[in-house]
Design an enzyme around this catalytic site. Structure first.
Site, PDB file in Angstrom:
ATOM      1  N   PHE A 160       3.303 -13.127  -1.599  1.00 59.27           N
ATOM      2  CA  PHE A 160       3.801 -11.952  -2.313  1.00 59.27           C
ATOM      3  C   PHE A 160       2.681 -11.357  -3.165  1.00 59.27           C
ATOM      4  CE2 PHE A 160       5.992  -9.286  -5.319  1.00 59.27           C
ATOM      5  CZ  PHE A 160       6.869  -8.622  -4.468  1.00 59.27           C
ATOM      6  N   ARG A 197       1.593  -3.064 -11.458  1.00 53.95           N
ATOM      7  CA  ARG A 197       0.980  -2.019 -10.632  1.00 53.95           C
ATOM      8  C   ARG A 197      -0.417  -1.639 -11.128  1.00 53.95           C
ATOM      9  NH1 ARG A 197       4.985   0.097  -7.127  1.00 53.95           N
ATOM     10  NH2 ARG A 197       7.067   0.196  -8.009  1.00 53.95           N
ATOM     11  N   GLU A 252       0.481   3.801   3.291  1.00 51.27           N
ATOM     12  CA  GLU A 252       1.445   2.812   2.797  1.00 51.27           C
ATOM     13  C   GLU A 252       0.688   1.677   2.125  1.00 51.27           C
ATOM     14  OE1 GLU A 252       4.129   2.041   1.639  1.00 51.27           O
ATOM     15  OE2 GLU A 252       5.602   1.506   3.166  1.00 51.27           O
ATOM     16  N   ASP A 253       1.323   1.038   1.150  1.00 49.88           N
ATOM     17  CA  ASP A 253       0.652  -0.081   0.475  1.00 49.88           C
ATOM     18  C   ASP A 253       0.565  -1.306   1.382  1.00 49.88           C
ATOM     19  OD1 ASP A 253       3.414  -0.500   0.398  1.00 49.88           O
ATOM     20  OD2 ASP A 253       3.522  -0.923  -1.740  1.00 49.88           O
ATOM     21  N   ASP A 290       5.054  -5.076   6.135  1.00 48.48           N
ATOM     22  CA  ASP A 290       5.586  -6.441   6.166  1.00 48.48           C
ATOM     23  C   ASP A 290       6.373  -6.590   7.469  1.00 48.48           C
ATOM     24  OD1 ASP A 290       6.308  -8.933   5.203  1.00 48.48           O
ATOM     25  OD2 ASP A 290       7.902  -8.196   3.919  1.00 48.48           O
ATOM     26  N   LYS A 292       0.755  -7.668   6.884  1.00 44.47           N
ATOM     27  CA  LYS A 292       1.228  -9.061   7.063  1.00 44.47           C
ATOM     28  C   LYS A 292       1.828  -9.171   8.458  1.00 44.47           C
ATOM     29  CE  LYS A 292       3.109  -9.946   2.416  1.00 44.47           C
ATOM     30  NZ  LYS A 292       4.389 -10.124   1.698  1.00 44.47           N
ATOM     31  N   GLY A 315       4.255   2.436  -4.298  1.00 45.03           N
ATOM     32  CA  GLY A 315       3.194   1.440  -4.095  1.00 45.03           C
ATOM     33  C   GLY A 315       1.852   1.969  -3.645  1.00 45.03           C
ATOM     34  N   ASP A 334       4.032  -3.773  -7.030  1.00 43.65           N
ATOM     35  CA  ASP A 334       4.755  -4.297  -8.194  1.00 43.65           C
ATOM     36  C   ASP A 334       5.559  -5.548  -7.896  1.00 43.65           C
ATOM     37  OD1 ASP A 334       6.858  -3.025  -6.591  1.00 43.65           O
ATOM     38  OD2 ASP A 334       8.115  -3.266  -8.367  1.00 43.65           O
TER      39      ASP A 334
HETATM   40  P1  5GP Z   1       8.846  -3.656   5.416  1.00 40.91           P
HETATM   41  O1  5GP Z   1       9.893  -2.681   5.784  1.00 40.91           O
HETATM   42  O2  5GP Z   1       7.540  -3.500   6.183  1.00 40.91           O
HETATM   43  O3  5GP Z   1       9.341  -5.081   5.501  1.00 40.91           O
HETATM   44  O4  5GP Z   1       8.606  -3.468   3.871  1.00 40.91           O
HETATM   45  C1  5GP Z   1       7.561  -2.762   3.358  1.00 40.91           C
HETATM   46  C2  5GP Z   1       7.750  -2.598   1.876  1.00 40.91           C
HETATM   47  O5  5GP Z   1       8.187  -3.819   1.247  1.00 40.91           O
HETATM   48  C3  5GP Z   1       6.423  -2.252   1.234  1.00 40.91           C
HETATM   49  O6  5GP Z   1       6.208  -0.880   1.207  1.00 40.91           O
HETATM   50  C4  5GP Z   1       6.576  -2.858  -0.131  1.00 40.91           C
HETATM   51  O7  5GP Z   1       7.226  -1.924  -0.974  1.00 40.91           O
HETATM   52  C5  5GP Z   1       7.475  -4.042   0.062  1.00 40.91           C
HETATM   53  N1  5GP Z   1       6.685  -5.285   0.192  1.00 40.91           N
HETATM   54  C6  5GP Z   1       6.498  -6.040   1.293  1.00 40.91           C
HETATM   55  N2  5GP Z   1       5.688  -7.087   1.035  1.00 40.91           N
HETATM   56  C7  5GP Z   1       5.362  -6.983  -0.274  1.00 40.91           C
HETATM   57  C8  5GP Z   1       4.521  -7.766  -1.149  1.00 40.91           C
HETATM   58  O8  5GP Z   1       3.903  -8.782  -0.791  1.00 40.91           O
HETATM   59  N3  5GP Z   1       4.413  -7.327  -2.431  1.00 40.91           N
HETATM   60  C9  5GP Z   1       5.056  -6.223  -2.891  1.00 40.91           C
HETATM   61  N4  5GP Z   1       4.860  -5.897  -4.172  1.00 40.91           N
HETATM   62  N5  5GP Z   1       5.848  -5.459  -2.100  1.00 40.91           N
HETATM   63  C10 5GP Z   1       5.987  -5.839  -0.805  1.00 40.91           C
END
Ligand code: 5GP
Length: 179
Positions: A151, A164, A98-99, A102, A130, A43, A158
């Site tokens: 989302f 992407r 990181e992208d 969450d 977020k 990402g 993606d």
């Molecule tokens: P976390 O462990 O912080 O919950 O998850 C992070 C990962 O979940 C991110 O690196 C990404 O790959 C995915 N992710 C979380 N939210 C989104 C979103 O809104 N869109 C997309 N495409 N991926 C997300």
């Protein structure tokens, strides 16, 4: 871009303006340091490519690819390393790219693993944050945009490996994944 499927949240111009500001901030903060930029695949690849070109310092780059265990869409925080870094990070000033953060569980895991390898410092830069969904105690030092719980696709992010290549940061319309 198929505007029946996505809604633009930040267009390419807005993203580039913010990436430029982040690059300037990082350039100031890492003067005289031993900067190693670590991108989390897949990402972060577009964000990282733009960001490093706005950092006016000598730096190295490396990549790591991780995947969550299980098939659940809810992050468990248990992460498997699919591709580890190529080189040691000992004595480096590591900046993780990181992208999106969450729940923060993935980054917490990555940060904990890398911290054990004795970097000189370790910080996180994410394009999107977020905070309303946070479960792990993780606070990125550099954040592009704070966003609501939607989302996101585009600019590297993606849905089922699609979108992407969209140049803007977009919200995927629920009608696409609720089909
Ligand atoms: P976390 O462990 O912080 O919950 O998850 C992070 C990962 O979940 C991110 O690196 C990404 O790959 C995915 N992710 C979380 N939210 C989104 C979103 O809104 N869109 C997309 N495409 N991926 C997300």
């Amino acid at each position: 871009m198929n505007l029946e499927e996505v809604e633009v949240l930040f267009d390419r111009e807005q993203v580039m303006a913010r990436v430029k500001e982040l690059g300037q901030q990082i350039t100031q903060d890492y003067q005289g340091k031993n900067l190693l930029v670590v991108g989390i695949l897949k990402g972060a690849f577009i964000f990282m490519a733009d960001l490093v070109r706005e950092i006016d310092l000598p730096l190295e780059i490396d990549f790591m690819d991780v995947s969550s265990y299980g098939v659940s869409t809810v992050s468990s925080g248990e992460v498997r390393i699919i591709k580890d870094l190529d080189y040691s990070i000992r004595e480096k000033d590591v900046l993780i790219i990181e992208d999106i953060v969450d729940t923060g569980l993935t980054l917490k895991y990555i940060k904990d693993i890398l911290t054990k390898r004795h970097p000189r410092s370790i910080r996180i830069c994410c394009l999107l944050d977020k905070p309303s969904r946070r479960k792990a105690d993780i606070a990125p030092e550099y954040v592009g945009f704070v966003i609501p719980d939607k989302f996101i696709v585009g600019y590297g992010l993606d849905y089922a490996e699609q979108y992407r290549n969209y140049p803007a940061v977009c919200v995927l319309k629920p009608s696409v994944y609720e089909k």
